[in-house]
Motif scaffolding. Structure first.
Motif, PDB file in Angstrom:
ATOM      1  N   SER A  17       0.825  -1.207   0.000  1.00  0.00           N
ATOM      2  CA  SER A  17       0.000   0.000   0.000  1.00  0.00           C
ATOM      3  C   SER A  17       0.856   1.252   0.000  1.00  0.00           C
ATOM      4  N   LEU A  18       0.297   2.304  -0.547  1.00  0.00           N
ATOM      5  CA  LEU A  18       0.906   3.630  -0.511  1.00  0.00           C
ATOM      6  C   LEU A  18      -0.204   4.663  -0.428  1.00  0.00           C
ATOM      7  N   ARG A  19       0.122   5.818   0.139  1.00  0.00           N
ATOM      8  CA  ARG A  19      -0.806   6.936   0.109  1.00  0.00           C
ATOM      9  C   ARG A  19      -0.111   8.138  -0.524  1.00  0.00           C
ATOM     10  N   LEU A  20      -0.698   8.598  -1.604  1.00  0.00           N
ATOM     11  CA  LEU A  20      -0.184   9.770  -2.300  1.00  0.00           C
ATOM     12  C   LEU A  20      -0.897  11.017  -1.792  1.00  0.00           C
ATOM     13  N   SER A  21      -0.152  12.116  -1.772  1.00  0.00           N
ATOM     14  CA  SER A  21      -0.709  13.398  -1.370  1.00  0.00           C
ATOM     15  C   SER A  21      -0.483  14.422  -2.464  1.00  0.00           C
ATOM     16  N   CYS A  22      -1.385  15.386  -2.533  1.00  0.00           N
ATOM     17  CA  CYS A  22      -1.269  16.475  -3.507  1.00  0.00           C
ATOM     18  C   CYS A  22      -1.710  17.754  -2.816  1.00  0.00           C
ATOM     19  N   VAL A  23      -0.758  18.657  -2.622  1.00  0.00           N
ATOM     20  CA  VAL A  23      -1.064  19.928  -1.972  1.00  0.00           C
ATOM     21  C   VAL A  23      -1.347  20.962  -3.041  1.00  0.00           C
ATOM     22  N   ALA A  24      -2.478  21.647  -2.906  1.00  0.00           N
ATOM     23  CA  ALA A  24      -2.916  22.620  -3.895  1.00  0.00           C
ATOM     24  C   ALA A  24      -2.752  24.039  -3.375  1.00  0.00           C
ATOM     25  N   THR A  68      -8.612   4.682  -3.305  1.00  0.00           N
ATOM     26  CA  THR A  68      -9.626   5.596  -2.782  1.00  0.00           C
ATOM     27  C   THR A  68      -9.111   7.024  -2.862  1.00  0.00           C
ATOM     28  N   ILE A  69      -9.900   7.885  -3.477  1.00  0.00           N
ATOM     29  CA  ILE A  69      -9.560   9.302  -3.550  1.00  0.00           C
ATOM     30  C   ILE A  69     -10.300  10.032  -2.441  1.00  0.00           C
ATOM     31  N   SER A  70      -9.611  10.960  -1.792  1.00  0.00           N
ATOM     32  CA  SER A  70     -10.232  11.721  -0.713  1.00  0.00           C
ATOM     33  C   SER A  70      -9.528  13.063  -0.602  1.00  0.00           C
ATOM     34  N   GLU A  71     -10.035  13.903   0.282  1.00  0.00           N
ATOM     35  CA  GLU A  71      -9.421  15.223   0.421  1.00  0.00           C
ATOM     36  C   GLU A  71      -9.562  15.726   1.848  1.00  0.00           C
ATOM     37  N   ASP A  72      -8.733  16.688   2.164  1.00  0.00           N
ATOM     38  CA  ASP A  72      -8.828  17.444   3.408  1.00  0.00           C
ATOM     39  C   ASP A  72      -8.901  18.900   2.989  1.00  0.00           C
ATOM     40  N   ASN A  73     -10.102  19.445   2.963  1.00  0.00           N
ATOM     41  CA  ASN A  73     -10.286  20.815   2.490  1.00  0.00           C
ATOM     42  C   ASN A  73      -9.526  21.830   3.352  1.00  0.00           C
ATOM     43  N   ALA A  74      -9.448  21.554   4.632  1.00  0.00           N
ATOM     44  CA  ALA A  74      -8.756  22.486   5.526  1.00  0.00           C
ATOM     45  C   ALA A  74      -7.277  22.600   5.167  1.00  0.00           C
ATOM     46  N   LYS A  75      -6.745  21.535   4.588  1.00  0.00           N
ATOM     47  CA  LYS A  75      -5.331  21.523   4.223  1.00  0.00           C
ATOM     48  C   LYS A  75      -5.116  21.693   2.718  1.00  0.00           C
ATOM     49  N   ASN A  76      -6.222  21.896   1.966  1.00  0.00           N
ATOM     50  CA  ASN A  76      -6.119  21.975   0.497  1.00  0.00           C
ATOM     51  C   ASN A  76      -5.299  20.806  -0.050  1.00  0.00           C
ATOM     52  N   THR A  77      -5.592  19.633   0.442  1.00  0.00           N
ATOM     53  CA  THR A  77      -4.807  18.463   0.076  1.00  0.00           C
ATOM     54  C   THR A  77      -5.709  17.347  -0.426  1.00  0.00           C
ATOM     55  N   LEU A  78      -5.276  16.764  -1.527  1.00  0.00           N
ATOM     56  CA  LEU A  78      -5.944  15.624  -2.138  1.00  0.00           C
ATOM     57  C   LEU A  78      -5.113  14.381  -1.866  1.00  0.00           C
ATOM     58  N   TYR A  79      -5.783  13.267  -1.639  1.00  0.00           N
ATOM     59  CA  TYR A  79      -5.080  12.016  -1.358  1.00  0.00           C
ATOM     60  C   TYR A  79      -5.506  10.916  -2.324  1.00  0.00           C
ATOM     61  N   LEU A  80      -4.629   9.945  -2.476  1.00  0.00           N
ATOM     62  CA  LEU A  80      -4.982   8.713  -3.177  1.00  0.00           C
ATOM     63  C   LEU A  80      -4.432   7.563  -2.349  1.00  0.00           C
ATOM     64  N   GLU A  81      -5.331   6.854  -1.703  1.00  0.00           N
ATOM     65  CA  GLU A  81      -4.958   5.681  -0.926  1.00  0.00           C
ATOM     66  C   GLU A  81      -4.956   4.491  -1.859  1.00  0.00           C
ATOM     67  N   MET A  82      -3.808   3.823  -1.958  1.00  0.00           N
ATOM     68  CA  MET A  82      -3.668   2.716  -2.900  1.00  0.00           C
ATOM     69  C   MET A  82      -3.352   1.444  -2.132  1.00  0.00           C
ATOM     70  N   ASN A  83      -4.205   0.469  -2.240  1.00  0.00           N
ATOM     71  CA  ASN A  83      -4.038  -0.820  -1.582  1.00  0.00           C
ATOM     72  C   ASN A  83      -3.983  -1.936  -2.615  1.00  0.00           C
ATOM     73  N   SER A  84      -3.515  -3.088  -2.169  1.00  0.00           N
ATOM     74  CA  SER A  84      -3.422  -4.265  -3.057  1.00  0.00           C
ATOM     75  C   SER A  84      -2.763  -3.906  -4.375  1.00  0.00           C
ATOM     76  N   LEU A  85      -1.654  -3.212  -4.284  1.00  0.00           N
ATOM     77  CA  LEU A  85      -0.969  -2.733  -5.489  1.00  0.00           C
ATOM     78  C   LEU A  85      -0.489  -3.887  -6.346  1.00  0.00           C
ATOM     79  N   LYS A  86      -0.527  -3.661  -7.644  1.00  0.00           N
ATOM     80  CA  LYS A  86      -0.111  -4.653  -8.635  1.00  0.00           C
ATOM     81  C   LYS A  86       1.029  -4.081  -9.473  1.00  0.00           C
ATOM     82  N   PRO A  87       1.836  -4.933 -10.077  1.00  0.00           N
ATOM     83  CA  PRO A  87       2.910  -4.422 -10.931  1.00  0.00           C
ATOM     84  C   PRO A  87       2.392  -3.493 -12.034  1.00  0.00           C
ATOM     85  N   GLU A  88       1.205  -3.740 -12.535  1.00  0.00           N
ATOM     86  CA  GLU A  88       0.654  -2.882 -13.595  1.00  0.00           C
ATOM     87  C   GLU A  88       0.243  -1.504 -13.097  1.00  0.00           C
TER      88      GLU A  88
END
Length: 123
Positions: A17-24, A68-88
């Motif tokens: 698993s990994l969690r990506l963040s995107c600060v806007a 799963t895509i989600s956000e924290d509006n207070a932090k202007n941050t978007l997330y992508l929670e990635m589980n069961s990752l595959k080589p593709e």
């Protein structure tokens, strides 16, 4: 001006698993459609998941039930929670934004492309 910065990529084994963040910054975050895209070597950039300005989420069939895509509006941050990752899933992941409703999900309608964050999944 839309500015986005991604982080959180890395190398994991299949099933991990990994969690990506995107600060806007530079715009009124809550009024935009936000999206995660990815681009694998030699392939076109493709949409992974979107979060509309009214809170609706959608994702590509290839990642449904795993990402799963989600956000924290207070932090202007978007997330992508990635589980069961595959080589593709190996690709550079980008977040992007477009004002108003999501509409067409083609990359050319989105702005604020950052440098992306690399995700590598080994078998």
């Amino acid at each position: 001006q839309v500015q986005l910065m991604e982080s959180g990529g890395g190398s994991v084994q299949a099933g991990g698993s990994l969690r990506l963040s995107c600060v806007a910054s530079g715009y009124r975050y809550s009024r935009y459609c936000m999206a995660w895209f990815r681009q694998a070597p030699g392939k076109e950039r493709e949409r992974v998941a979107t979060l509309s300005n009214n809170g609706r989420t959608s994702s590509e069939d290839s990642v449904k039930g795993r990402f799963t895509i989600s956000e924290d509006n207070a932090k202007n941050t978007l997330y992508l929670e990635m589980n069961s990752l595959k080589p593709e899933d190996t690709a550079t992941y980008y977040c992007a934004a477009r004002p108003g409703p999501c509409g067409s999900l083609l990359p050319r309608y989105f702005a604020g492309w950052g440098q992306g964050t690399l995700v590598t999944v080994s078998a």
